[in-house]
Every structure is written in structure tokens, then in C-alpha cells.
Write a protein that holds these residues in place. Structure first.
Motif, PDB file in Angstrom:
ATOM      1  N   HIS A 236      -2.491 -22.969 -26.204  1.00  0.00           N
ATOM      2  CA  HIS A 236      -1.195 -22.141 -26.409  1.00  0.00           C
ATOM      3  C   HIS A 236      -0.532 -22.625 -27.724  1.00  0.00           C
ATOM      4  N   ALA A 237      -0.043 -21.697 -28.428  1.00  0.00           N
ATOM      5  CA  ALA A 237       0.920 -22.440 -29.506  1.00  0.00           C
ATOM      6  C   ALA A 237       2.152 -21.330 -29.702  1.00  0.00           C
ATOM      7  N   ASP A 238       3.234 -21.780 -29.909  1.00  0.00           N
ATOM      8  CA  ASP A 238       4.638 -21.075 -29.751  1.00  0.00           C
ATOM      9  C   ASP A 238       4.580 -20.271 -31.329  1.00  0.00           C
ATOM     10  N   LEU A 239       4.912 -19.191 -31.458  1.00  0.00           N
ATOM     11  CA  LEU A 239       4.894 -18.482 -32.861  1.00  0.00           C
ATOM     12  C   LEU A 239       6.468 -18.275 -33.138  1.00  0.00           C
ATOM     13  N   VAL A 240       6.818 -18.261 -34.438  1.00  0.00           N
ATOM     14  CA  VAL A 240       8.063 -17.708 -34.791  1.00  0.00           C
ATOM     15  C   VAL A 240       7.783 -16.819 -35.903  1.00  0.00           C
ATOM     16  N   ILE A 241       8.204 -15.557 -35.692  1.00  0.00           N
ATOM     17  CA  ILE A 241       7.784 -14.647 -36.701  1.00  0.00           C
ATOM     18  C   ILE A 241       9.066 -13.975 -37.378  1.00  0.00           C
ATOM     19  N   GLY A 242       9.378 -13.992 -38.672  1.00  0.00           N
ATOM     20  CA  GLY A 242      10.461 -13.375 -39.404  1.00  0.00           C
ATOM     21  C   GLY A 242      10.106 -12.220 -39.567  1.00  0.00           C
ATOM     22  N   VAL A 243      11.224 -11.042 -39.435  1.00  0.00           N
ATOM     23  CA  VAL A 243      10.980  -9.658 -39.913  1.00  0.00           C
ATOM     24  C   VAL A 243      11.902  -9.608 -41.058  1.00  0.00           C
ATOM     25  N   TYR A 244      11.251  -8.928 -42.145  1.00  0.00           N
ATOM     26  CA  TYR A 244      12.021  -8.629 -43.381  1.00  0.00           C
ATOM     27  C   TYR A 244      12.168  -7.520 -43.685  1.00  0.00           C
ATOM     28  N   ALA A 245      13.209  -6.738 -44.140  1.00  0.00           N
ATOM     29  CA  ALA A 245      13.580  -5.472 -44.572  1.00  0.00           C
ATOM     30  C   ALA A 245      13.659  -5.540 -46.000  1.00  0.00           C
ATOM     31  N   GLU A 246      13.144  -4.682 -46.871  1.00  0.00           N
ATOM     32  CA  GLU A 246      13.559  -4.915 -48.254  1.00  0.00           C
ATOM     33  C   GLU A 246      13.728  -6.271 -48.784  1.00  0.00           C
ATOM     34  N   GLY A 247      12.897  -7.168 -48.180  1.00  0.00           N
ATOM     35  CA  GLY A 247      12.746  -8.397 -48.835  1.00  0.00           C
ATOM     36  C   GLY A 247      13.870  -9.619 -48.080  1.00  0.00           C
ATOM     37  N   LYS A 248      14.699  -8.789 -47.059  1.00  0.00           N
ATOM     38  CA  LYS A 248      15.873  -9.709 -46.525  1.00  0.00           C
ATOM     39  C   LYS A 248      15.528  -9.874 -45.162  1.00  0.00           C
ATOM     40  N   LYS A 249      15.785 -11.149 -44.659  1.00  0.00           N
ATOM     41  CA  LYS A 249      15.215 -11.308 -43.186  1.00  0.00           C
ATOM     42  C   LYS A 249      16.171 -10.674 -42.185  1.00  0.00           C
ATOM     43  N   VAL A 250      15.669  -9.704 -41.396  1.00  0.00           N
ATOM     44  CA  VAL A 250      16.674  -8.996 -40.429  1.00  0.00           C
ATOM     45  C   VAL A 250      16.477  -9.510 -38.890  1.00  0.00           C
ATOM     46  N   GLU A 251      15.441 -10.048 -38.594  1.00  0.00           N
ATOM     47  CA  GLU A 251      15.151 -10.511 -37.171  1.00  0.00           C
ATOM     48  C   GLU A 251      14.311 -11.541 -37.044  1.00  0.00           C
ATOM     49  N   THR A 252      14.333 -12.337 -35.949  1.00  0.00           N
ATOM     50  CA  THR A 252      13.357 -13.329 -35.934  1.00  0.00           C
ATOM     51  C   THR A 252      12.734 -13.026 -34.452  1.00  0.00           C
ATOM     52  N   LEU A 253      11.456 -12.753 -34.311  1.00  0.00           N
ATOM     53  CA  LEU A 253      10.759 -12.726 -32.955  1.00  0.00           C
ATOM     54  C   LEU A 253      10.022 -14.029 -32.710  1.00  0.00           C
ATOM     55  N   LYS A 254       9.893 -13.966 -31.243  1.00  0.00           N
ATOM     56  CA  LYS A 254       9.354 -15.272 -30.650  1.00  0.00           C
ATOM     57  C   LYS A 254       8.069 -14.629 -29.818  1.00  0.00           C
ATOM     58  N   THR A 255       6.779 -15.494 -29.980  1.00  0.00           N
ATOM     59  CA  THR A 255       5.836 -14.826 -29.126  1.00  0.00           C
ATOM     60  C   THR A 255       4.876 -16.093 -28.805  1.00  0.00           C
ATOM     61  N   GLY A 256       3.906 -16.176 -28.051  1.00  0.00           N
ATOM     62  CA  GLY A 256       2.868 -17.024 -27.867  1.00  0.00           C
ATOM     63  C   GLY A 256       1.531 -16.809 -28.409  1.00  0.00           C
ATOM     64  N   PHE A 257       0.825 -17.789 -28.722  1.00  0.00           N
ATOM     65  CA  PHE A 257      -0.804 -17.676 -29.465  1.00  0.00           C
ATOM     66  C   PHE A 257      -1.730 -18.201 -28.363  1.00  0.00           C
ATOM     67  N   LEU A 258      -2.773 -17.296 -27.884  1.00  0.00           N
ATOM     68  CA  LEU A 258      -3.694 -17.948 -27.000  1.00  0.00           C
ATOM     69  C   LEU A 258      -4.879 -18.522 -27.617  1.00  0.00           C
ATOM     70  N   GLY A 259      -5.608 -19.625 -27.270  1.00  0.00           N
ATOM     71  CA  GLY A 259      -6.545 -20.148 -27.524  1.00  0.00           C
ATOM     72  C   GLY A 259      -7.376 -20.988 -26.369  1.00  0.00           C
ATOM     73  N   PRO A 260      -8.439 -21.452 -26.800  1.00  0.00           N
ATOM     74  CA  PRO A 260      -9.168 -22.113 -25.712  1.00  0.00           C
ATOM     75  C   PRO A 260      -8.516 -23.334 -25.213  1.00  0.00           C
ATOM     76  N   ARG A 261      -8.600 -23.580 -24.017  1.00  0.00           N
ATOM     77  CA  ARG A 261      -7.767 -24.833 -23.270  1.00  0.00           C
ATOM     78  C   ARG A 261      -8.783 -25.968 -23.821  1.00  0.00           C
ATOM     79  N   ASN A 262      -8.154 -27.066 -24.101  1.00  0.00           N
ATOM     80  CA  ASN A 262      -8.798 -28.119 -24.647  1.00  0.00           C
ATOM     81  C   ASN A 262      -9.413 -29.055 -23.454  1.00  0.00           C
ATOM     82  N   ASP A 263      -8.544 -28.756 -22.237  1.00  0.00           N
ATOM     83  CA  ASP A 263      -8.836 -29.751 -21.113  1.00  0.00           C
ATOM     84  C   ASP A 263     -10.083 -29.149 -20.484  1.00  0.00           C
ATOM     85  N   VAL A 264     -10.366 -27.852 -20.678  1.00  0.00           N
ATOM     86  CA  VAL A 264     -11.476 -27.183 -19.865  1.00  0.00           C
ATOM     87  C   VAL A 264     -12.681 -27.304 -20.523  1.00  0.00           C
ATOM     88  N   LYS A 265     -13.788 -28.002 -20.184  1.00  0.00           N
ATOM     89  CA  LYS A 265     -14.940 -28.274 -20.455  1.00  0.00           C
ATOM     90  C   LYS A 265     -16.040 -27.186 -19.940  1.00  0.00           C
TER      91      LYS A 265
END
Ligand code: SF4
Ligand code: SF4
Length: 490
Positions: A461-490
Motif C-alpha cells: 500500500h502507498a498513500d497518494l496525495v493528488i493536487g487538482v489544478y484549474a487554469e494552473g491554480k490549485k483548487v483541491e487536494t485529493l487523497k487515495t491509496g495505491f495497491l501493490g504486492p504485499r512484501n510479507d506474502v511470499k
């Protein structure tokens, strides 16, 4: 007197002076606009004249101008007011509201409900008499047309009783044709508030077969308004309007209403020229000369001297009528006036009580909060969700990728370029199909692919912070998660 009382009131009688038994000979147990069997009684109110009527007339010109011009007035290219329930698109004061504007919608409803309670508790039904579209249109438009065509109350009554001769036919036909035409204009205005002027013009100018639902509503609204203003009239306020029915639960002894000063007026009695004012007072009589002028002007057919009643819309016609009588007999004005029950019982003049001031401050603060939220809200709003059913993918270069769905709303009336940037982590963010150029007042939905180095994904898992820009100006910040393989699972 007790002989006239129904059995249930005869015994046991309360001790003298403790509870006043109901005077059944003077007790109104049916509406003024219906008889005891429920048949409609037509009201012929006399034409009111006076300072309040003039003030209401001037105010009505302003309100009518705003009401009819409203759909055509544009603020930043948007209408003053649009309530398009079908397309779920709402514009208030030129500001577009989307289903995403949940907080503002909640505050709007809160302001509306609290405003009603506070305003009515403090000022009674001032809204009904002075600004409600039903009263403004009925009393200051349709009623005036009726006076113009059929004359004052006496002439109207005479005409109603007259046989169907040419004169009556012409007057009735003229009145109802005018009423119908006006109802058509009002119906179309309402439609313009619901679908916008562009939608209305399309219905009017395009092939009617392409707009059958719109045409149906146009006809229904016309018939509805014609029915209300030609026939239903004051009964709409008494039977249908929920605000009118709420009145009895919201008013208290400090609420300002149109009230008869019974302390000054009673005991009422005809004016006798042979008696001086002092002699009249000495004989126990009050200032009300029982001339009934306040009753004859009332558009709801009630006698305000019976106290505050649910039909009273605070139209002030009775104030003007009584003031004119007081002027003629050289008594002070204000036997009927805007006053609270406490004001009348203690004989105080109308003043801003601390409670009234407090309520007004709360109401202003709520309106201020609403305006603040409306005018400081973001012009663009975005949501980002993982694409349904998708996990992660390993790319040929070893990078991991996740697929998302993004929805962006443009609340303005101009085209806006939208950009997304990963802000907390190095990686690659691609909007599928290129960059987003969001058309005015549109909602766009796109897929977004994000690539990350696997080293950045810890324990799947990784936490993501994504900026939303309108006409080059930041208008909102979104947060979501990113999935990947679990390192502890062999
Ligand atoms: S009682 Fe007076 S204020 Fe109330 S509706 Fe009748 S005329 Fe208007
Ligand atoms: S108009 Fe005034 S004086 Fe005449 S009946 Fe009404 S309250 Fe009394």
C-alpha cells in the motif's frame, strides 16, 4: 346566557371570574370563506386605501419586476434563479449548485427552516402580506384588475346578482380572459425558472411534437394559476400553504402581528354625535365605533377584532381602513396596528425587544454563513475513486500501475483546463485520452493511470496525495491509496 350553552358547558360551572365560558353566540366555528355546510362564500373586499396599501403597492412593483425579469437576469452568464429538478441543476444568485454541493444544500435548508421559525416568531406573517408571490399577485395584480373591470365591492356584488345581460357578459369575459392571459405569463415564468429561458424558447419556437412534456406543463401551470387566482384565491393560504398552518405553533405573545387594540377599542359602540369623547369614555365605551370598515376591506373575510386568526395574512388593509376612520372622527390612529399581544396588554408602543434583536442577529448570521459558503466555494470539484474491480498491474519496466476513475465538475460558465499532479510521491500520472478541458457547467468523467516504483509501495500500500489544478491554480487536494504486492506474502 347559560341557557344558550351546550350541555357540556352548563355544569359544572367554574367559579365566577376564574374561567370565561365560551360565548357560543359569538364563537366562529367555521371559515369566513365557507358556510357551516362547507359551501364556498365569495369574498368581496372593499378596495383598500392608505399608507400601508401604497407602500405594499410600490414594493409589489419591485417584486413583480424581479419575479418576471428573474429568468432573464444573468450573473456571470448564469440566470438569477434556476431550479432544474429534472437535470438536477440549480442556480441561485448566479451561482451553480451541483449535487456535490451537499454542505451548502444542507446549510440552505437549515437557513430556510430556522429563518422561517425565527422570522415568524418575531415578525408574524409579514412575509405573507408583503412579499409572498401568492398575495402579491392576488391582491396587487389580479384584485386590481378585478376592481378596474368590475368596480369596487358593491359593484361586484351587484354584478354577481345581475342577470346575464350584455354588460355582465362583457365584464366577466374581459376579466377572465385577462386572468387567463396573465396566468399563462405566470405559468411560463415558472417554467422558465424550472428549465431556463433557452428551454422555454425552444418549446415556444420548435415543433410542438418535440416538446410534449414541456407543453403539457405549460398548459398545466396556466390552468393551475388561473384556478388559484380566479377561483381558489385566499383559500390557497388557508387550506394549502403549510406556512400559514404553522403560524399558530410559531406565534407567541411577543410576535408582531396585525392586531386590534381591544383595550383601547372595547367596549365598541356606534359613534353618537351627541356624545363628546369624554362622555363616550365615561359611559364605558372604547374607541371602536363598530363601523365594520376593517371587516369590509379584509380579503380573507375575517374580523380582526376577534384576535389573531389563521386566515390573516397581515396584509394591513384593515389598518388602513381603521386609520382612515380614526382620522375622520379625530381619534388617534393605530386602533388596529402592528403590535404584539404583550404590547397591547401593557399599552407599550412597538419597539425592538432584546429577543427580537437577538433573533434578528441569529438570522443575519445564518444568512451571512450561507453567503460566505456560496461565494467562497470552489469553482471546480473533483472526486477520484479506484476503478471498480481493478487491482494493480506490473508494467514491463517493473513499475506498478493502478487505474482510477476521476469525476470533475465545472461549476462556472467558462471552459476550464484541468490538471492532476502527484504531490507526495514521485510517480507518473496520466489522464487517459489526454488532458481535460472541462466545458462550462459540465461534469466530466475520465480514467487516470498512476505508475509508481515498487520500492515506494510498502506492505502492498502507498498513500497518494493528488493536487487538482484549474487554469494552473490549485483548487483541491485529493487523497487515495495505491495497491501493490504485499512484501510479507511470499
Ligand atoms: S385581518 Fe387585516 S391584515 Fe389580516 S387579512 Fe384581514 S385585512 Fe389583512
Ligand atoms: S374600522 Fe376601526 S373603528 Fe371601525 S370597526 Fe374596525 S376597529 Fe372598529
Amino acid at each position: 346566557m347559560t341557557d344558550q350553552l351546550p350541555e357540556r358547558d352548563k355544569k359544572p360551572l367554574p367559579p365566577e371570574g376564574v374561567v370565561k365560558p365560551v360565548d357560543w353566540t359569538d364563537y366562529r366555528d367555521h371559515l369566513a370563506t365557507a358556510d357551516q355546510e362547507g359551501h364556498r362564500l365569495w369574498i368581496y373586499p372593499r378596495k383598500p386605501q392608505g399608507r400601508f396599501t401604497s407602500a405594499r403597492t410600490y414594493l409589489s412593483w419591485l417584486l413583480l419586476a424581479v419575479m418576471f425579469a428573474g429568468p432573464f437576469i444573468r450573473i456571470n452568464g448564469n440566470p438569477l434563479l434556476l431550479l432544474n429538478f429534472v437535470e438536477r441543476k440549480f442556480v441561485i444568485l448566479g451561482q451553480i449548485f451541483w449535487p456535490q454541493d451537499m454542505i451548502i444544500s444542507a446549510v440552505t435548508i437549515l437557513v430556510f427552516l430556522v429563518g422561517i421559525v425565527i422570522f415568524t416568531t418575531a415578525f408574524g406573517r409579514l412575509w405573507c402580506g408583503w412579499t409572498c408571490p401568492q398575495t402579491v399577485l392576488m391582491e396587487l395584480v389580479f384584485r386590481k384588475i378585478e376592481y378596474f373591470i368590475e368596480g369596487d365591492a358593491y359593484e361586484q356584488r351587484t354584478l354577481a346578482k345581475a342577470p346575464w345581460a350584455a354588460n355582465k357578459l362583457i365584464k366577466k369575459l374581459g376579466k377572465h380572459t385577462t386572468f387567463f392571459a396573465l396566468s399563462f405569463v405566470i405559468g411560463n415564468t415558472l417554467l422558465a425558472y424550472l428549465i431556463g429561458t433557452e428551454g422555454l424558447f425552444k418549446i415556444v419556437t420548435d415543433n410542438p411534437l418535440n416538446h410534449l412534456p414541456g407543453l403539457t406543463f405549460m398548459i398545466l401551470f396556466t390552468l393551475l394559476f388561473y384556478g388559484i387566482f380566479a377561483r381558489f384565491r385566499e383559500q390557497a393560504c388557508t387550506f394549502i400553504c403549510p406556512y400559514g398552518r404553522l403560524q399558530s405553533t410559531l406565534l407567541d405573545e411577543n410576535s408582531i402581528v396585525v392586531a386590534y387594540d381591544y383595550k383601547r377599542g372595547e367596549k365598541r359602540g356606534m359613534l353618537r354625535r351627541s356624545l363628546t369623547t369624554e362622555q363616550r369614555k365615561a359611559s364605558g365605551q372604547g374607541d371602536c365605533i363598530d363601523c365594520n370598515q376593517c371587516v369590509t376591506v379584509c380579503p380573507t373575510g375575517i374580523d380582526i377584532r376577534n384576535g389573531t386568526q389563521m386566515e390573516c395574512v397581515n396584509c394591513t388593509a384593515c389598518i388602513d381602513a381603521c386609520d382612515s376612520v380614526m382620522d375622520k372622527i379625530r381619534y388617534p390612529r393605530g386602533l388596529i396596528r402592528f403590535a404584539s399581544l404583550n404590547g397591547i396588554e401593557r399599552g407599550e408602543r412597538l419597539r425592538a425587544t432584546p429577543r427580537l434583536v437577538g433573533y434578528s442577529i441569529v438570522l443575519c448570521a445564518l444568512i451571512g454563513l450561507w453567503l460566505f459558503l456560496v461565494f467562497t466555494r470552489s469553482e471546480v470539484e473533483a472526486t477520484l475513486l479506484r476503478a471498480p474491480g481493478s487491482l494493480f498491474q506490473t508494467m514491463p519496466d517493473g513499475h506498478l500501475s493502478n487505474l482510477y476513475t476521476v469525476k470533475v465538475v465545472n461549476k462556472t460558465s467558462r471552459q476550464i483546463p484541468i490538471e492532476f499532479r502527484l504531490e507526495n510521491i514521485p510517480g507518473d500520472l496520466q489522464v487517459m485520452g489526454g488532458s481535460i478541458m472541462l466545458p462550462p457547467q459540465e461534469l466530466a468523467q475520465n480514467s487516470v493511470l498512476i505508475d509508481l516504483d515498487p520500492a515506494l509501495v510498502k506492505n502492498g500500500h502507498a498513500d497518494l496525495v493528488i493536487g487538482v489544478y484549474a487554469e494552473g491554480k490549485k483548487v483541491e487536494t485529493l487523497k487515495t491509496g495505491f495497491l501493490g504486492p504485499r512484501n510479507d506474502v511470499k
